[in-house]
Design an enzyme around this catalytic site. Structure first.
Site, short mmCIF file in Angstrom:
data_model
loop_
_atom_site.label_atom_id
_atom_site.label_comp_id
_atom_site.label_asym_id
_atom_site.label_seq_id
_atom_site.Cartn_x
_atom_site.Cartn_y
_atom_site.Cartn_z
N ASP A 150 0.83 -1.19 0.00
CA ASP A 150 0.00 0.00 0.00
C ASP A 150 0.87 1.25 0.00
O ASP A 150 2.00 1.24 0.50
CB ASP A 150 -0.90 0.04 1.24
CG ASP A 150 -1.99 -1.02 1.21
OD1 ASP A 150 -2.24 -1.57 0.12
OD2 ASP A 150 -2.56 -1.30 2.27
N ARG A 151 0.33 2.33 -0.52
CA ARG A 151 1.08 3.59 -0.57
C ARG A 151 1.68 3.96 0.80
O ARG A 151 2.85 4.35 0.90
CB ARG A 151 0.16 4.73 -1.02
CG ARG A 151 0.84 6.10 -1.04
CD ARG A 151 -0.16 7.23 -0.89
NE ARG A 151 -1.00 7.43 -2.05
CZ ARG A 151 -0.72 8.28 -3.04
NH1 ARG A 151 0.37 9.02 -2.99
NH2 ARG A 151 -1.55 8.39 -4.06
#
Length: 290
Positions: free
Chosen positions: A135-136
């Site tokens: 995930d970012r």
């Protein structure tokens, strides 16, 4: 702009015509990001001229007063170049890198933002493929590959759940977590938020995570995590469900911090066919083990 602890406010200026509320807020606070602005509106944290407004399409006019009751944290700026310090190993067919928090693993459908893959391509060539993403907001180990048998090997290893991934999370309170244990929960998309997941009793996808309380660290606790499945936001939802949301988790009500305190610390590949076992470790900045 006034700043009274939780609340920020500003007067609308330089508008030639009525403009959407979400656009005005994004232009006033460009570091917050589109999703964060949507969240504060959905949570009814915005007032226009003293009235709560939750529609992003609401038209504001010159001179309107806007208040944000609980402003989000600014997004951490992403890099525009591949940092050599990110490189953990280059073994020819396989490249292991440490992704910083706040950087996308790969481009979204909307495009236009820097991401790990596009930055890596400029350094390692156009044939590089992102095989393992995060995930970012999560930092830590990601795998990139070059063309060759390694791709089939990794595909089989991931599908058979033979790849061992370990994470470290920093939480403010252990909540309902025991000293160690295993979480076996079913997850589905949240009823009201498409960008969130939730635990459900019926339906959903099965998810499983081993955990262990490493110990107290700073003003919170460090938790070791090993997911056996790879569901969206799995570790974040599991810990939040146990009343131990990760510090810096904007979606799942973690304490505010400059970043999500979740780090992919270790990844181990199995011996399979012509490939021997391999393992890499990337100590987290917030870890007492680093």
């Amino acid at each position: 702009m006034d700043n009274d602890q939780q609340t920020v406010s500003f007067g609308v200026e330089n508008l030639d015509s009525p403009t959407r509320l979400d656009k005005v807020i994004r232009e006033q606070f460009p570091d917050w990001g589109r999703q964060a602005v949507s969240r504060i509106l959905q949570r009814r944290q915005v007032r226009v001229n003293g009235k709560i407004v939750w529609m992003g399409s609401w038209k504001v006019r010159q001179g309107d007063q806007i208040e944000i009751l609980q402003p989000p944290q600014s997004k951490k700026p992403t890099a525009v170049h591949f940092d050599p310090n990110w490189l953990v190993a280059d073994e020819g067919d396989l490249i292991v890198v440490s992704k910083p928090a706040g950087l996308l693993s790969q481009a979204t459908q909307a495009g236009g933002e820097d991401n790990l893959l596009s930055l890596a391509v400029k350094v390692f060539g156009s044939e590089v493929r992102l095989f393992h993403r995060l995930d970012r907001d999560t930092s830590g180990l990601c795998l990139l590959t070059r063309p060759g048998p390694v791709n089939a090997y990794l595909d089989a290893a991931f599908k058979q759940r033979l790849v061992r991934k370990e994470y470290l999370a920093w939480v403010s309170d252990p909540g309902q977590l025991d000293a160690e244990g295993q979480l076996r929960l079913y997850l589905s998309v949240h009823d009201k938020r498409r960008d969130m997941m939730q635990v459900v009793e019926r339906g959903g996808q099965f998810s499983m995570t081993d955990y262990r309380l490493v110990g107290e660290f700073g003003s919170g606790w460090l938790v070791w995590l090993r997911p056996h499945t790879g569901r969206t936001h799995q570790l974040r939802v599991h810990l939040a469900y146990m009343d131990a949301p990760i510090i810096g988790d904007r979606l799942y009500d973690g304490l505010k911090a400059e970043r999500l305190m979740l780090h992919a610390e270790r990844i181990a590949l199995p011996e399979m066919g012509d490939f021997s076992s391999r393992e890499w470790v990337d100590r987290a900045e917030f870890s007492p083990l680093g």
